[in-house]
Enzyme design. Structure first.
Site, PDB file in Angstrom:
ATOM      1  N   CYS A  83       0.834  -1.209   0.000  1.00 61.11           N
ATOM      2  CA  CYS A  83       0.000   0.000   0.000  1.00 61.11           C
ATOM      3  C   CYS A  83       0.864   1.253   0.000  1.00 61.11           C
ATOM      4  O   CYS A  83       0.346   2.361  -0.127  1.00 61.11           O
ATOM      5  CB  CYS A  83      -0.940   0.022   1.204  1.00 61.11           C
ATOM      6  SG  CYS A  83      -1.403  -1.595   1.786  1.00 61.11           S
ATOM      7  N   LYS A 328     -10.163   6.668   3.893  1.00 62.35           N
ATOM      8  CA  LYS A 328     -11.509   6.244   4.288  1.00 62.35           C
ATOM      9  C   LYS A 328     -12.572   6.867   3.400  1.00 62.35           C
ATOM     10  O   LYS A 328     -13.480   6.175   2.932  1.00 62.35           O
ATOM     11  CB  LYS A 328     -11.753   6.631   5.758  1.00 62.35           C
ATOM     12  CG  LYS A 328     -13.152   6.304   6.264  1.00 62.35           C
ATOM     13  CD  LYS A 328     -13.357   4.811   6.378  1.00 62.35           C
ATOM     14  CE  LYS A 328     -14.831   4.465   6.512  1.00 62.35           C
ATOM     15  NZ  LYS A 328     -15.547   4.478   5.228  1.00 62.35           N
ATOM     16  N   HIS A 332      -9.382   3.850  -1.283  1.00 65.84           N
ATOM     17  CA  HIS A 332      -8.005   3.372  -1.151  1.00 65.84           C
ATOM     18  C   HIS A 332      -7.610   2.463  -2.321  1.00 65.84           C
ATOM     19  O   HIS A 332      -7.581   1.246  -2.188  1.00 65.84           O
ATOM     20  CB  HIS A 332      -7.880   2.644   0.189  1.00 65.84           C
ATOM     21  CG  HIS A 332      -6.488   2.197   0.542  1.00 65.84           C
ATOM     22  ND1 HIS A 332      -5.347   2.783   0.039  1.00 65.84           N
ATOM     23  CD2 HIS A 332      -6.065   1.214   1.375  1.00 65.84           C
ATOM     24  CE1 HIS A 332      -4.268   2.156   0.543  1.00 65.84           C
ATOM     25  NE2 HIS A 332      -4.684   1.207   1.342  1.00 65.84           N
TER      26      HIS A 332
END
Lengths: 386, 132
Positions: A83, A328, A332
């Protein structure tokens, strides 16, 4: 090292982009950033991406995006750090330009997570963890974060609902970001009854799976007058690492990767946490926001929620967080997220976001992109060029 | 199909085989080629007893594909008596009875089936201590 700046910004909306493939998303963001900078070519392209192989049966993104962006013959490579891939790609561009090897580099973070079912993507995302000893035990990526949250609640005696402060703030800001996936507010009551994903993490603690691409053009600060884009200085873009597996850390609630990354970034930028005007935190899960605030030196250990409450994390607060909605609210798209964060921070510094979320008199921004459960952390500190 | 992986990891999955550093005595699980403490490459095999306490736990409702049919199930971090922490599923205990600090022991259970025609793969899980 030469001083380095961001001279162009581009992004696609974060959505379930069923109509677009990886290359179209990536090329759109990259060419938008090039148009913003006013350039028709670059010396190199760094592509941040995590799961193109697993979810689009497509690797070799560097040359693919260079080809379709009309940059025939230009060097391009994919950078992967789970990520954290997006900011890792920015880091590579900063190294290339800072060292003098290249003058102008395009960075594009791109990800498509909605090609298959959510369960298939869940399994692919878990490859950020240790395949032999975490994932094959049935641990999902949400599960790893849930282990952290459970221990945090146990050690610091918080009520789980205390964590709602972070997602509620993120959603409040994402309303004003046209590129965000979720443009509505959420309430404490909704948070309290939200369904479990991996207990104690619920749906509203979790950033959503999404598709998207974001891009920046990185140049030498001495050359900014050659471009039409509004420049923002990169004071630091520094990496810290930690063990890949959570169980190998003596103190899992202290993200050593974050500490290592911010220490270097604060030193290079010559700033302290109190100098940061707003923070694009990696709120993949509410617990990560808390742990990041602590290891980044904003809050004392175990005090992140009290700190957030006291200082104020809204637009007019003492430390605004996730002004574009964060992971959020914006969504993502994992390998693109680190670039979206920097684009958001740069737009804030340029004064180009919606007036409801524009922070007045801002000068220094921090963005932090986290790979895995904190095994790769990239902290970027940006400053206005007056 | 990841049979080579399972064959390669059989001593870890069935017997909790890690490593002990011959220079500083540090214990590792999983086994590592370089001691994280003193950087030595001088190691011998070390078999953990398989008893410990729960450091943290979670119950997974949205599982990766391969584990979807057994969800919800519980996974945790377990502090082994020898001072090493590992990740494992829990078994023989309802999720609501799991607690941080609970004493647990290792047992061998089915981890997953590798498709309808593939092998059934076994390995360690942990249950509350019942033997004395």
């Amino acid at each position: 090292m030469r001083k380095v700046a961001i001279i162009g910004l581009g992004q696609t909306p974060v959505r379930e982009h069923w109509e677009s493939n990886l290359r179209d998303l990536g090329v759109t963001a990259l060419r938008d950033a090039m148009d913003d900078a006013g350039v028709d070519t670059v010396d190199g392209v760094c592509v941040g991406n995590m799961l193109s192989g697993a979810l689009s049966e497509q690797e070799h993104l560097g040359s693919l995006i260079v080809d379709y962006a009309g940059l025939d013959g230009v060097e391009g490579m994919k950078i992967e750090a789970a990520c954290g891939s997006g900011a890792a790609a920015i880091r590579m561009a900063v190294k290339a330009v800072g060292s003098g090897l290249m003058d102008t580099v395009g960075v594009v973070g791109v990800e498509k997570l909605t090609e298959y079912s959510g369960k298939f993507s869940t399994a692919a995302l878990a490859t950020a963890a240790d395949a032999d000893y975490e994932t094959t035990m049935g641990l999902s990526f949400v599960g790893i974060n849930a282990l952290l949250m459970r221990r945090y609640l146990y050690e610091y005696k918080y009520d789980k609902n205390d964590f709602s402060i972070f997602p509620i703030n993120a959603h409040k800001n994402s309303i004003h970001n046209p590129n965000a996936m979720f443009r509505y507010e959420i309430s404490e009551a909704q948070y309290a009854k939200s369904k479990h994903i991996a207990e104690p993490i619920n749906l509203l603690d979790s950033s959503p799976i999404a598709d998207g691409a974001a891009a920046v053009i990185v140049c030498a600060q001495e050359n900014i007058s050659q471009f039409k884009g509004k420049p923002i200085s990169i004071l630091a873009c520094e990496v810290g690492t930690d063990t890949l597996a959570l169980d190998n850390r003596e103190d899992p609630l202290w993200l050593k990767g974050v500490e290592r990354s911010v220490k270097k970034a604060y030193y290079l930028a010559d700033v302290k946490p109190k100098d940061i005007d707003f923070f694009e935190v990696h709120d993949a899960f509410s617990i990560i926001t808390a742990l990041s605030l602590e290891a980044s030196g904003f809050a004392e250990r175990g005090e992140a929620i009290k700190f957030a409450d006291k200082i104020g994390i809204g637009i007019k607060g003492g430390l605004p967080l996730t002004t574009g909605g964060g992971l959020k609210g914006r969504g993502h798209p994992v390998g693109a997220t680190g670039v979206y964060q920097v684009v958001e921070a740069a737009k804030q510094l340029r004064g180009e976001v919606a007036k409801e979320v524009q922070i007045e008199n801002n000068n220094i921004a921090m963005a932090q992109n986290i790979g895995g459960s904190g095994a790769t952390v990239i902290t970027t500190i940006l400053k206005r060029i007056v | 199909m990841d049979i080579p992986r399972y064959w390669r990891l059989k001593d870890q999955r069935y017997r909790l085989q890690g490593k002990k550093c011959l220079d500083c005595g540090n214990l590792s699980f999983p086994p590592r080629l370089v001691c994280p403490k003193c950087k030595s490459r001088n190691y011998e095999k070390y078999f953990f007893i398989g008893k410990g306490t729960v450091y943290s736990h979670t119950t997974i409702y949205q599982a990766p594909d391969r584990f979807d049919h057994i969800a919800p199930y519980s996974v945790g971090l377990i502090d082994l008596e020898e001072g090493v922490r590992i990740t494992a599923q829990f078994t023989d205990v309802p999720a609501e009875e799991l607690k941080i600090g609970m004493k647990v022991e290792m047992v061998i259970r089915q981890i997953y089936e590798d498709g309808p025609k593939g092998p059934i793969l076994y390995g360690y899980k942990f249950r509350p201590v019942i033997s004395v």
